[in-house]
Design a protein around this motif. Structure first.
Motif, PDB file in Angstrom:
ATOM      1  N   SER A  39     -32.895 -15.960   8.024  1.00  0.00           N
ATOM      2  CA  SER A  39     -33.319 -14.562   8.177  1.00  0.00           C
ATOM      3  C   SER A  39     -32.436 -13.853   9.202  1.00  0.00           C
ATOM      4  O   SER A  39     -32.021 -12.708   8.977  1.00  0.00           O
ATOM      5  N   TYR A  40     -32.166 -14.531  10.302  1.00  0.00           N
ATOM      6  CA  TYR A  40     -31.308 -13.951  11.336  1.00  0.00           C
ATOM      7  C   TYR A  40     -29.926 -13.642  10.765  1.00  0.00           C
ATOM      8  O   TYR A  40     -29.390 -12.553  10.964  1.00  0.00           O
ATOM      9  N   MET A  41     -29.348 -14.600  10.044  1.00  0.00           N
ATOM     10  CA  MET A  41     -28.007 -14.395   9.489  1.00  0.00           C
ATOM     11  C   MET A  41     -28.015 -13.325   8.405  1.00  0.00           C
ATOM     12  O   MET A  41     -27.055 -12.566   8.285  1.00  0.00           O
ATOM     13  N   ASP A  42     -29.109 -13.247   7.609  1.00  0.00           N
ATOM     14  CA  ASP A  42     -29.213 -12.188   6.607  1.00  0.00           C
ATOM     15  C   ASP A  42     -29.115 -10.822   7.266  1.00  0.00           C
ATOM     16  O   ASP A  42     -28.434  -9.929   6.762  1.00  0.00           O
ATOM     17  N   HIS A  43     -29.795 -10.647   8.407  1.00  0.00           N
ATOM     18  CA  HIS A  43     -29.774  -9.362   9.101  1.00  0.00           C
ATOM     19  C   HIS A  43     -28.474  -9.139   9.853  1.00  0.00           C
ATOM     20  O   HIS A  43     -28.019  -8.013   9.987  1.00  0.00           O
ATOM     21  N   ARG A  44     -27.873 -10.200  10.349  1.00  0.00           N
ATOM     22  CA  ARG A  44     -26.665 -10.084  11.174  1.00  0.00           C
ATOM     23  C   ARG A  44     -25.402  -9.889  10.338  1.00  0.00           C
ATOM     24  O   ARG A  44     -24.575  -9.036  10.660  1.00  0.00           O
ATOM     25  N   VAL A  45     -25.225 -10.684   9.258  1.00  0.00           N
ATOM     26  CA  VAL A  45     -23.982 -10.621   8.480  1.00  0.00           C
ATOM     27  C   VAL A  45     -24.217 -10.233   7.029  1.00  0.00           C
ATOM     28  O   VAL A  45     -23.266  -9.965   6.304  1.00  0.00           O
ATOM     29  N   GLY A  46     -25.478 -10.235   6.581  1.00  0.00           N
ATOM     30  CA  GLY A  46     -25.789  -9.876   5.199  1.00  0.00           C
ATOM     31  C   GLY A  46     -26.245 -11.078   4.397  1.00  0.00           C
ATOM     32  O   GLY A  46     -25.917 -12.217   4.710  1.00  0.00           O
ATOM     33  N   GLU A  47     -27.011 -10.779   3.341  1.00  0.00           N
ATOM     34  CA  GLU A  47     -27.529 -11.851   2.478  1.00  0.00           C
ATOM     35  C   GLU A  47     -26.382 -12.545   1.760  1.00  0.00           C
ATOM     36  O   GLU A  47     -25.427 -11.907   1.328  1.00  0.00           O
ATOM     37  N   ASN A  48     -26.495 -13.847   1.659  1.00  0.00           N
ATOM     38  CA  ASN A  48     -25.512 -14.682   0.976  1.00  0.00           C
ATOM     39  C   ASN A  48     -24.095 -14.500   1.519  1.00  0.00           C
ATOM     40  O   ASN A  48     -23.117 -14.568   0.776  1.00  0.00           O
ATOM     41  N   LYS A  49     -23.994 -14.268   2.819  1.00  0.00           N
ATOM     42  CA  LYS A  49     -22.698 -14.163   3.488  1.00  0.00           C
ATOM     43  C   LYS A  49     -22.619 -15.262   4.533  1.00  0.00           C
ATOM     44  O   LYS A  49     -23.591 -15.552   5.223  1.00  0.00           O
ATOM     45  N   LYS A  50     -21.429 -15.866   4.646  1.00  0.00           N
ATOM     46  CA  LYS A  50     -21.264 -16.883   5.670  1.00  0.00           C
ATOM     47  C   LYS A  50     -21.149 -16.208   7.026  1.00  0.00           C
ATOM     48  O   LYS A  50     -20.776 -15.040   7.139  1.00  0.00           O
ATOM     49  N   GLY A  51     -21.492 -16.941   8.070  1.00  0.00           N
ATOM     50  CA  GLY A  51     -21.429 -16.358   9.394  1.00  0.00           C
ATOM     51  C   GLY A  51     -21.568 -17.405  10.487  1.00  0.00           C
ATOM     52  O   GLY A  51     -21.921 -18.556  10.217  1.00  0.00           O
ATOM     53  N   GLU A  52     -21.278 -16.975  11.695  1.00  0.00           N
ATOM     54  CA  GLU A  52     -21.383 -17.853  12.862  1.00  0.00           C
ATOM     55  C   GLU A  52     -22.055 -17.096  13.990  1.00  0.00           C
ATOM     56  O   GLU A  52     -21.942 -15.878  14.091  1.00  0.00           O
ATOM     57  N   PHE A  53     -22.722 -17.851  14.845  1.00  0.00           N
ATOM     58  CA  PHE A  53     -23.406 -17.275  16.002  1.00  0.00           C
ATOM     59  C   PHE A  53     -23.400 -18.323  17.107  1.00  0.00           C
ATOM     60  O   PHE A  53     -23.656 -19.494  16.849  1.00  0.00           O
ATOM     61  N   SER A  54     -23.092 -17.913  18.320  1.00  0.00           N
ATOM     62  CA  SER A  54     -23.098 -18.842  19.451  1.00  0.00           C
ATOM     63  C   SER A  54     -24.143 -18.421  20.461  1.00  0.00           C
ATOM     64  O   SER A  54     -24.332 -17.231  20.730  1.00  0.00           O
ATOM     65  N   GLU A  55     -24.804 -19.403  21.021  1.00  0.00           N
ATOM     66  CA  GLU A  55     -25.795 -19.177  22.072  1.00  0.00           C
ATOM     67  C   GLU A  55     -25.682 -20.362  23.022  1.00  0.00           C
ATOM     68  O   GLU A  55     -25.949 -21.504  22.636  1.00  0.00           O
TER      69      GLU A  55
END
Length: 130
Positions: A39-55
């Motif tokens: 859900s986070y990645m859907d909102h951050r980069v879009g549905e069915n899109k690859k992405g990365e996030f660092s924390e």
């Protein structure tokens, strides 16, 4: 219980039971976390899109795999309408139900196809608490 070199104890059964219960809890929690991450990645980069996030010292990476399939019945029907029969694959498979029926009726001896059979086994373990 002891069979040769193998021994099964109540402690082993108890440990297996508890680990299996723990695995189910872990699987459930991981499923919930994955849903949050998606859900986070859907909102951050879009549905069915690859992405990365660092924390902090962790990195969340989402990969997307795409699979396409044709709806078989409708596609075959459409290709037949278009007279594109070469694009339709015909698969020949043994009909196990008919083979067994033919053997029962005496049209086929079971031993005639015996060397063509493949037998596979699947094992499962379940430990329950009484």
């Amino acid at each position: 219980m002891n069979t040769g070199d193998y021994a099964v104890t109540e402690d082993m059964l108890s440990r297996y039971y508890e680990l299996n219960k723990l695995r189910k809890e872990i699987d459930s929690e991981m499923k919930e976390l994955k849903e949050v991450f998606h859900s986070y990645m859907d909102h951050r980069v879009g549905e069915n899109k690859k992405g990365e996030f660092s924390e902090g010292s962790y990195q969340l990476v989402r990969q997307i795999r795409k699979a396409e399939k044709y709806r078989e019945a409708e596609t075959v029907e459409k290709l037949e309408e278009m007279q594109l029969h070469d694009l339709i694959q015909v698969q020949k498979k043994p009909n196990v139900t008919k083979i067994n029926a033919a053997a029962e009726l005496g049209l086929l001896r079971e031993d005639e196809l015996e060397d063509l059979k493949t037998i596979s086994y699947t094992q499962a373990i379940a430990v329950k608490k009484a």
